[in-house]
Scaffold this active site. Structure first.
Site, PDB file in Angstrom:
ATOM      1  CB  SER A 131     -13.598  11.791 -12.375  1.00 43.47           C
ATOM      2  OG  SER A 131     -12.566  11.400 -11.498  1.00 43.47           O
ATOM      3  CG  HIS A 143     -13.190  16.180 -12.233  1.00 48.03           C
ATOM      4  ND1 HIS A 143     -13.543  17.424 -11.753  1.00 48.03           N
ATOM      5  CD2 HIS A 143     -13.023  15.389 -11.134  1.00 48.03           C
ATOM      6  CE1 HIS A 143     -13.602  17.395 -10.429  1.00 48.03           C
ATOM      7  NE2 HIS A 143     -13.283  16.165 -10.035  1.00 48.03           N
ATOM      8  CG  ASP A 193     -10.944  13.651  -8.760  1.00 51.55           C
ATOM      9  OD1 ASP A 193     -11.496  14.668  -8.296  1.00 51.55           O
ATOM     10  OD2 ASP A 193     -11.545  12.804  -9.448  1.00 51.55           O
ATOM     11  CG  MET A 243      -7.611  12.449  -3.990  1.00 52.30           C
ATOM     12  SD  MET A 243      -8.532  10.918  -3.795  1.00 52.30           S
ATOM     13  CE  MET A 243      -9.925  11.232  -4.884  1.00 52.30           C
ATOM     14  CG  HIS A 256     -11.867  18.007  -6.875  1.00 54.88           C
ATOM     15  ND1 HIS A 256     -12.737  16.953  -6.720  1.00 54.88           N
ATOM     16  CD2 HIS A 256     -11.847  18.639  -5.674  1.00 54.88           C
ATOM     17  CE1 HIS A 256     -13.221  16.934  -5.491  1.00 54.88           C
ATOM     18  NE2 HIS A 256     -12.675  17.945  -4.827  1.00 54.88           N
ATOM     19  CG  MET A 263     -10.313  16.372  -2.911  1.00 58.75           C
ATOM     20  SD  MET A 263     -10.977  14.845  -3.600  1.00 58.75           S
ATOM     21  CE  MET A 263     -10.331  14.941  -5.271  1.00 58.75           C
ATOM     22  CG  MET A 310     -17.214  17.244  -2.823  1.00 60.95           C
ATOM     23  SD  MET A 310     -16.476  16.663  -4.352  1.00 60.95           S
ATOM     24  CE  MET A 310     -16.428  14.884  -4.119  1.00 60.95           C
ATOM     25  CG  ASP A 331     -16.626  15.219  -8.134  1.00 61.32           C
ATOM     26  OD1 ASP A 331     -16.800  14.064  -8.539  1.00 61.32           O
ATOM     27  OD2 ASP A 331     -15.510  15.690  -7.840  1.00 61.32           O
TER      28      ASP A 331
HETATM   29  O1  LIG Z   1     -13.538  13.907  -6.353  1.00 64.52           O
HETATM   30  C1  LIG Z   1     -13.933  12.773  -6.499  1.00 64.52           C
HETATM   31  C2  LIG Z   1     -13.868  11.788  -5.373  1.00 64.52           C
HETATM   32  O2  LIG Z   1     -13.290  12.397  -4.280  1.00 64.52           O
HETATM   33  C3  LIG Z   1     -14.579  12.420  -7.772  1.00 64.52           C
HETATM   34  O3  LIG Z   1     -14.212  13.274  -8.820  1.00 64.52           O
HETATM   35  C4  LIG Z   1     -14.693  10.981  -8.169  1.00 64.52           C
HETATM   36  O4  LIG Z   1     -13.665  10.578  -8.991  1.00 64.52           O
HETATM   37  C5  LIG Z   1     -16.002  10.754  -8.867  1.00 64.52           C
HETATM   38  O5  LIG Z   1     -16.108   9.425  -9.176  1.00 64.52           O
HETATM   39  P1  LIG Z   1     -17.522   8.727  -9.455  1.00 64.52           P
HETATM   40  O6  LIG Z   1     -18.350   8.898  -8.203  1.00 64.52           O
HETATM   41  O7  LIG Z   1     -18.123   9.467 -10.617  1.00 64.52           O
HETATM   42  O8  LIG Z   1     -17.154   7.328  -9.751  1.00 64.52           O
HETATM   43 FE   LIG Z   2     -13.449  15.270  -8.078  1.00 60.17          FE
END
Ligand SMILES: O=C(CO)[C@@H](O)[C@H](O)COP(=O)(O)O
Ligand SMILES: [Fe+2]
Length: 223
Positions: A9, A34, A36, A38, A68, A70, A139, A177
Site C-alpha cells: 500500500s 495498492h 488508497d 481517501m 481502493h 474510500m 478490511m 487489507d
Molecule cells: O486501506 C487502508 C487503510 O484504510 C490500507 O490499505 C492501509 O494502507 C494498510 O496499511 P497497513 O495496515 O498495512 O500499514
Molecule cells: Fe487499502
C-alpha cells in the site's frame, strides 16, 4: 487456490518520492500496487486521486494498480480512475447508491471490479452481486489510516468469505487489507486470503526485498 499476490500500500510510501518508491517496491518483488484513495468524508483522511494514478502510468509503472476507493459517492471517481489507468477498482458498498450499477461501470470500463467490506460490514451484501465481482476485499482494520493493528475476528470472516467464493465457482480474488505483516501473513493465508495488502510492514522496513521475501517464505509454508 489462486497464486498469492503481495500488494504494497503506497499510503505508507514517501509521497515526495512516489515514482521511485513504486519502482523500488516492484523491483523488490511486489506483484501489484495498492492505491488508497481517501476523501475526508467517507473516511477521516485525505490522500491521492486519479491524477497521481495517471502520473504513475506516465512514469512507466506497468504492474497492476489496485485502486481502493474510500470515497462517497463513488461513481465519478470510478470513471476518473478508469481513465487514469487503474487495473482493479474496489469500493465500499455504503458509498454507492446502486452497487450493481457501480460494479458494472467498472467492468464496462475494462477494469476488474471489487467490493470492500469494513470489519463490521456483513458478508451478506455480496450475495446478489457475486457474478459481477473479480475481487472481495476484507478490511482487517477500520479504513482511513495505515499502521493499525490487525483485528483478529477478521480471520473467521475470511474463512466464511473463502467458502462463499469457492461455492460460487467464480474467479474472484480474496484480498485482505490492514495490519498484515511477516508475523501474521501465513495465518491470514490459511484462513483463505490470496492477495495481501501491506503498507507499513513493507514501506516501514529498511529492506523492501527482504521483507517481501520473508512474506513469500511464510506463504510457501501455508497448509
Ligand atoms: O486501506 C487502508 C487503510 O484504510 C490500507 O490499505 C492501509 O494502507 C494498510 O496499511 P497497513 O495496515 O498495512 O500499514
Ligand atoms: Fe487499502
Amino acid at each position: 487456490m489462486k497464486e498469492f499476490l503481495i500488494a504494497p500500500s503506497i499510503l505508507s510510501a514517501d509521497f515526495a518520492r512516489l515514482g521511485e518508491e513504486v519502482d523500488n517496491v516492484l523491483a523488490a518483488g511486489a506483484d501489484i500496487v495498492h492505491f488508497d484513495v481517501m476523501d475526508n468524508h467517507y473516511v477521516p483522511n485525505l490522500t491521492i486521486g486519479p491524477m497521481v494514478c495517471a502520473a504513475l502510468r506516465k512514469h512507466g509503472v506497468s504492474a497492476p494498480i489496485d485502486v481502493h476507493l474510500m470515497v462517497k459517492p463513488v461513481d465519478s471517481m470510478i470513471a476518473s480512475f478508469i481513465d487514469a489507468g487503474a487495473s482493479y477498482i474496489t469500493f465500499h458498498p455504503e458509498a454507492s447508491e446502486h452497487i450493481d450499477r457501480s460494479l458494472q461501470m467498472i467492468r464496462d470500463g475494462g477494469c476488474k471490479a471489487g467490493l470492500v467490506l469494513n470489519p463490521a460490514t456483513r458478508l451478506d451484501c455480496l450475495e446478489h452481486v457475486m457474478d459481477k465481482l473479480d475481487m472481495v476485499l476484507l478490511m482487517s482494520v477500520n479504513p482511513g489510516f495505515g499502521g493499525q493493528k490487525f483485528i483478529p475476528h477478521t480471520l473467521n470472516k475470511l474463512r466464511q468469505a473463502r467458502q462463499l467464493i469457492d461455492a460460487s465457482g467464480l474467479d474472484i480474488r480474496l484480498e485482505i487489507d490492514g495490519g498484515v505483516s511477516v508475523a501474521n501473513i501465513r495465518e491470514i493465508a490459511e484462513a483463505g486470503a490470496d492477495t495481501f495488502v501491506a503498507g507499513s510492514a513493507i514501506f516501514g522496513a529498511d529492506d523492501y526485498a527482504a521483507t517481501i521475501a520473508a512474506m513469500r517464505s511464510e506463504l510457501a509454508a501455508v497448509r
